[in-house]
Design a protein around this motif. Structure first.
Motif, PDB file in Angstrom:
ATOM      1  N   ALA A 153     -44.294  -7.453  28.771  1.00  0.00           N
ATOM      2  CA  ALA A 153     -43.534  -6.220  28.588  1.00  0.00           C
ATOM      3  C   ALA A 153     -43.054  -6.103  27.144  1.00  0.00           C
ATOM      4  O   ALA A 153     -42.809  -7.096  26.459  1.00  0.00           O
ATOM      5  N   ASP A 154     -42.899  -4.853  26.674  1.00  0.00           N
ATOM      6  CA  ASP A 154     -42.480  -4.605  25.293  1.00  0.00           C
ATOM      7  C   ASP A 154     -40.967  -4.672  25.115  1.00  0.00           C
ATOM      8  O   ASP A 154     -40.477  -4.950  24.016  1.00  0.00           O
ATOM      9  N   ASN A 155     -40.201  -4.400  26.196  1.00  0.00           N
ATOM     10  CA  ASN A 155     -38.745  -4.419  26.095  1.00  0.00           C
ATOM     11  C   ASN A 155     -38.144  -4.800  27.433  1.00  0.00           C
ATOM     12  O   ASN A 155     -38.861  -4.967  28.434  1.00  0.00           O
ATOM     13  N   ARG A 156     -36.802  -4.947  27.459  1.00  0.00           N
ATOM     14  CA  ARG A 156     -36.125  -5.404  28.675  1.00  0.00           C
ATOM     15  C   ARG A 156     -36.283  -4.423  29.833  1.00  0.00           C
ATOM     16  O   ARG A 156     -36.474  -4.817  30.980  1.00  0.00           O
ATOM     17  N   THR A 157     -36.169  -3.137  29.522  1.00  0.00           N
ATOM     18  CA  THR A 157     -36.295  -2.132  30.589  1.00  0.00           C
ATOM     19  C   THR A 157     -37.673  -2.192  31.222  1.00  0.00           C
ATOM     20  O   THR A 157     -37.815  -2.170  32.456  1.00  0.00           O
ATOM     21  N   GLU A 158     -38.683  -2.282  30.393  1.00  0.00           N
ATOM     22  CA  GLU A 158     -40.041  -2.386  30.927  1.00  0.00           C
ATOM     23  C   GLU A 158     -40.216  -3.682  31.717  1.00  0.00           C
ATOM     24  O   GLU A 158     -40.899  -3.701  32.742  1.00  0.00           O
TER      25      GLU A 158
END
Length: 546
Positions: free
Chosen positions: A247-252
């Protein structure tokens, strides 16, 4: 039994050995023959060969090359070289290839048997060691199962353990979870298809579900499964680091974790349905930090499991999605408390009516939006009634063999209405049989007490009421018991005992009639005289004067 393969391009050599060696006596079941290394390889692929005896000098592939191939493909096979060459280089090469032994031609039968027997003993030693090793692995896994379960119970019930201790136990018990990592908990309940299983069989089934869970979640999660304290299978899962790194970020990452979890839970249900031929319900908690928030997550999951006891269609329940659905009207089980109550029916020994009452309660339960908490309510009400009536009969339920009431509550009986109903009717029938026998014995004892009391105290107030008070029974019930046991009413029997005593005193003593009247507990001499005449056809005075 051992299987042996003999290989030599001169077939008379293998034929002679096959005929002259006492194979059965040394433990060999089957003997195969091959004239080349390639023919030998075909036989090795088709049969469970234990020992190979091969010539060295053969065309295309010699014996040394053959045992090298065997060592790579079938390392458990013992190889013995059979050759006419006494060159040391052959022997050295054989040792390097880990051949078991080296025999020179022409073969001496006794030497051959000795060498082969040594190979057989070596094989048996290896098998024994392998068996012991496998048993140790099995015992270790069995111990781990118990240790992991105990550790799980400590965590979900909130026992305080230091981070160091938790880390050590995770490592020691080979549990693939890490502390201070986001974790999700799943409580799993077996469906109706498994409700007939006893405790041991249900535990094995839950263990099988846990193993299926490991496979179903393996792509994206590390999992740990154990039996929970309240008769559910408990699974904890942590997303694999390599999965989240995509994933690219925490939300993703959170969205990916949520999607992977939902997919794995569906796969778990599908696999259980396919392989175990039954359904399961799953409650999925919110994500929490392992291990600090385990008790809170467990309590919330347990509460949800109690509330969804009768929801069959939606078998995967996420706590975050249920919050808005829980403010629903909770219906009480009116039939459980509607007169006549179960206790009242038990007191009057109306066993058929008690059974019908129980059936009505469960019919009412099944027609309403019941929860696991309702099942507990019914269980406790019935257990209370059963214990009350047993105590009324002077007996502890623990003294009644196989009654089925477990004071450390058997959680399995409240897993479904059908199981709880079957348990209730079963306990009622056992209770009826036991207390009916007990009641007959008690009746005989009561009658014996009454007889001793009356015969020893004729001068006292010996009315039915006073006697009933002494034995703590209702006068009407005492009279029924006495008549059932003796064939006459209690009041008539008391009068008869007094009249017999009066007759004896009039005949054998010089006591005055008023003294006898007082001694027998009568306050009115005229009433005593009338009663005596009714029994004997004359007054006390007339009896004495005759």
């Amino acid at each position: 039994m051992i299987e042996v393969l003999l290989i030599d391009d001169e077939s008379y050599v293998t034929g002679s050995l096959e005929k002259t060696i006492p194979w059965l006596s040394i433990g060999v079941k089957s003997v195969y023959q091959a004239a080349s290394a390639f023919e030998a390889l075909e036989l090795l692929e088709e049969n469970a060969i234990d020992i190979v005896v091969t010539d060295i000098a053969m065309p295309e592939m010699n014996g040394l090359e053959l045992i090298q191939e065997i060592g790579q493909r079938w390392p458990h096979i013992k190889c013995v070289l059979l050759t006419g060459h006494s060159d040391f280089e052959y022997a050295k090469k054989a040792v390097q290839l880990q051949a078991f032994d080296y025999i020179l031609k022409p073969v001496n039968d006794d030497e051959f048997v000795k060498t082969l027997s040594g190979a057989i003993e070596a094989l048996k030693d290896e098998w024994e060691q392998a068996e012991k090793y496998q048993q140790l692995l099995y015992d270790r896994k069995s111990d781990f199962k118990v240790l992991r379960a105990n550790f799980m119970v400590d965590l979900v019930l909130g026992r305080q353990l230091s981070p160091k201790t938790i880390k050590e136990k995770l490592l020691q018990y080979e549990i693939p979870l890490a502390i201070e990592r986001p974790t999700v908990m799943m409580l799993v309940q077996l469906g109706k298809q498994f409700s007939h299983l006893d405790y041991s069989s249900a535990s094995l089934m839950e263990f099988a579900v846990g193993n299926i869970a490991e496979e179903s979640f393996a792509d994206h999660f590390h999992v740990w499964h154990c039996k929970a304290p309240h008769e559910y299978l408990l699974i904890m899962a942590q997303a694999k680091v390599e999965t989240l790194e995509k994933a690219d970020n925490r939300t993703e990452a959170r969205n990916m974790r949520k999607a992977n979890l939902a997919e794995a839970a569906k796969i778990l249900r599908a696999n259980v349905s396919n392989y175990l031929k039954g359904e399961i319900s799953i409650v999925v908690t919110d994500w929490f930090e392992f291990p600090d928030a385990i008790p809170t997550a467990y309590r919330s999951g347990l509460g949800m499991m109690f509330m969804i006891a009768n929801e069959e269609q939606h078998s995967i329940h996420y706590l975050e999605e249920r919050t808005s659905k829980d403010n629903t009207y909770v219906k009480s089980i009116e039939s459980l408390y509607k007169p006549p109550t179960i206790i009242t029916l038990l007191e009057s020994k109306r066993w058929d009516a008690v059974e019908q009452k129980i059936k009505d309660v469960f019919a009412d339960l099944k027609n309403t939006r019941y929860s696991r908490e309702h099942l507990y309510e019914v269980y406790l009400a019935l257990t209370n009634a059963f214990m009350y009536i047993a105590h009324r009969q002077g007996q502890y339920v623990s003294q009644i063999n196989e009654l089925g009431i477990d004071f450390i509550m058997d959680q399995t009986v409240v897993l479904s209405p059908d199981r709880l109903e079957d348990w209730s009717i079963g306990v009622l029938n056992k209770l009826q049989g036991e207390l009916s026998v007990k009641e007959e014995s008690a009746k005989s004892f009561i009658v014996k007490q009454v007889i001793e009391m009356v015969t020893g105290n004729l001068s006292q107030d010996t009315t039915v009421k006073t006697i009933a008070d002494h034995v703590f029974l209702h006068p009407v019930y005492l009279s029924k018991v006495f008549k059932a046991e003796t064939g006459e009413s209690l009041s008539e029997w008391i009068i008869g005992m007094k009249m017999e005593r009066a007759l004896y005193l009039l005949k054998n003593t010089n006591k005055k009639i008023y003294e006898i009247t007082s001694e027998l507990g009568y306050q009115n001499p005229q009433y005593f005289s009338k009663t005596f005449k009714k029994y004997y056809g004359m007054t006390p005075q007339e009896f004495r004067e005759q």
